[in-house]
Design a protein around this motif. Sequence first.
Motif, short mmCIF file in Angstrom:
data_model
loop_
_atom_site.label_atom_id
_atom_site.label_comp_id
_atom_site.label_asym_id
_atom_site.label_seq_id
_atom_site.Cartn_x
_atom_site.Cartn_y
_atom_site.Cartn_z
N LYS A 1 0.83 -1.21 0.00
CA LYS A 1 0.00 0.00 0.00
C LYS A 1 0.86 1.26 0.00
O LYS A 1 0.57 2.22 -0.72
CB LYS A 1 -0.93 0.00 1.21
CG LYS A 1 -1.87 1.20 1.26
CD LYS A 1 -2.80 1.11 2.45
CE LYS A 1 -3.77 2.29 2.50
NZ LYS A 1 -4.69 2.20 3.66
N GLU A 2 1.93 1.24 0.78
CA GLU A 2 2.76 2.43 0.90
C GLU A 2 3.50 2.77 -0.38
O GLU A 2 3.66 3.94 -0.73
CB GLU A 2 3.76 2.26 2.05
CG GLU A 2 3.12 2.33 3.42
CD GLU A 2 4.12 2.15 4.54
OE1 GLU A 2 5.29 1.81 4.25
OE2 GLU A 2 3.73 2.35 5.71
N TYR A 3 3.98 1.75 -1.12
CA TYR A 3 4.77 2.09 -2.30
C TYR A 3 4.05 1.86 -3.63
O TYR A 3 4.46 2.41 -4.65
CB TYR A 3 6.13 1.38 -2.27
CG TYR A 3 6.23 0.03 -2.94
CD1 TYR A 3 6.69 -0.09 -4.25
CD2 TYR A 3 5.94 -1.14 -2.24
CE1 TYR A 3 6.84 -1.33 -4.85
CE2 TYR A 3 6.09 -2.38 -2.84
CZ TYR A 3 6.54 -2.47 -4.14
OH TYR A 3 6.69 -3.70 -4.74
N ARG A 4 2.93 1.11 -3.61
CA ARG A 4 2.21 0.87 -4.85
C ARG A 4 0.84 1.55 -4.87
O ARG A 4 0.25 1.70 -5.93
CB ARG A 4 2.01 -0.63 -5.10
CG ARG A 4 3.30 -1.44 -5.20
CD ARG A 4 3.10 -2.62 -6.12
NE ARG A 4 3.01 -2.20 -7.50
CZ ARG A 4 2.41 -2.89 -8.47
NH1 ARG A 4 1.81 -4.03 -8.19
NH2 ARG A 4 2.38 -2.45 -9.70
N GLY A 5 0.34 1.87 -3.69
CA GLY A 5 -0.98 2.47 -3.62
C GLY A 5 -2.08 1.44 -3.67
O GLY A 5 -1.85 0.23 -3.59
N VAL A 6 -3.32 1.92 -3.80
CA VAL A 6 -4.50 1.06 -3.78
C VAL A 6 -5.21 1.17 -5.13
O VAL A 6 -5.40 2.26 -5.65
CB VAL A 6 -5.47 1.48 -2.66
CG1 VAL A 6 -6.71 0.60 -2.64
CG2 VAL A 6 -4.76 1.45 -1.31
N ARG A 7 -5.58 0.01 -5.69
CA ARG A 7 -6.38 0.02 -6.92
C ARG A 7 -7.85 0.08 -6.52
O ARG A 7 -8.33 -0.74 -5.75
CB ARG A 7 -6.10 -1.22 -7.75
CG ARG A 7 -6.95 -1.34 -9.01
CD ARG A 7 -6.42 -2.40 -9.96
NE ARG A 7 -6.28 -3.70 -9.34
CZ ARG A 7 -7.19 -4.68 -9.41
NH1 ARG A 7 -8.32 -4.48 -10.06
NH2 ARG A 7 -6.97 -5.84 -8.82
N GLY A 8 -8.55 1.06 -7.08
CA GLY A 8 -9.94 1.25 -6.68
C GLY A 8 -10.01 1.72 -5.25
O GLY A 8 -9.31 2.65 -4.85
N THR A 9 -10.82 1.05 -4.47
CA THR A 9 -10.98 1.45 -3.08
C THR A 9 -10.29 0.52 -2.09
O THR A 9 -10.15 0.86 -0.92
CB THR A 9 -12.47 1.52 -2.72
OG1 THR A 9 -13.07 0.22 -2.94
CG2 THR A 9 -13.20 2.56 -3.57
#
Length: 256
Positions: A221-229
């Motif tokens: 989550k910290e380095y790739r982020g979140v897809r959608g919600t």
Amino acid sequence: MAAVSWLSLAPVKGLGLVPSEEIVLERFGVLENRRFYVSDAGGRLVNGLKHSALFQVRPSYDPYGETLALRLPDGATVEAEVDLGEHVTADFYRRAVRGRVVLGPFAEALSSLAGEPVKLVQTDEPGTAVDRARGPVSLVSDESVEELARQAGRERVDAGRFRMLIGIRGVAPHEEDKWIGRDVRVGDAVVRPLEQVARCAITTKNPVTGECDLDTLRVIKEYRGVRGTKYLDFGIYGEVVTAGRVRVGDEVDPLS
């Protein structure tokens, strides 16, 4: 040129992984991959997320002689021909998967480890015990795993915690994500990646011991982020376009 760096099978979904030097990809996947699963008394799927000791069981399955062996954590081995009993149906992520309970010594051995009554089930059709109905092929690059290790401040992370079928080397970190929707030749087979693999808490567990030893979800989550919600992606899954043999060392080449 990218190449296959490792291959990993899970004859019994949720138990230990088995390395392989070559596999045969059919349209449904690999015959001996996820051919069995474990269920509780209510028919619900059981895996290492609930019972970590199951990760320590090493299965060996001969799909042609129909024999199965389970090497238990204490070194003992339970082995028998696959003798099938009653029909059952399990919910695989909103998919009904039919199978038959495997008779013999397996349920007792697994129940002892799980600390509750469980059953071993063989699916009626090969390839149906995967997480995605259209995605029997899963793939991740060593470079992606190495990048996760770097982001986590670790010298190394075992790719086995992601329980993927095919590992590759020779690309940029997460370059495999760019192959979604494109045909990719992998050895003698052609696969079509469909989507990233959304990860769950089972990846936080050591694939050998079952212990929670790395917060993979936080790192992703910290380095790739979140897809959608909510989706925390790592690796890709897809379908088999052309069946064929895949060996460690084979070339991996996007075709379009």
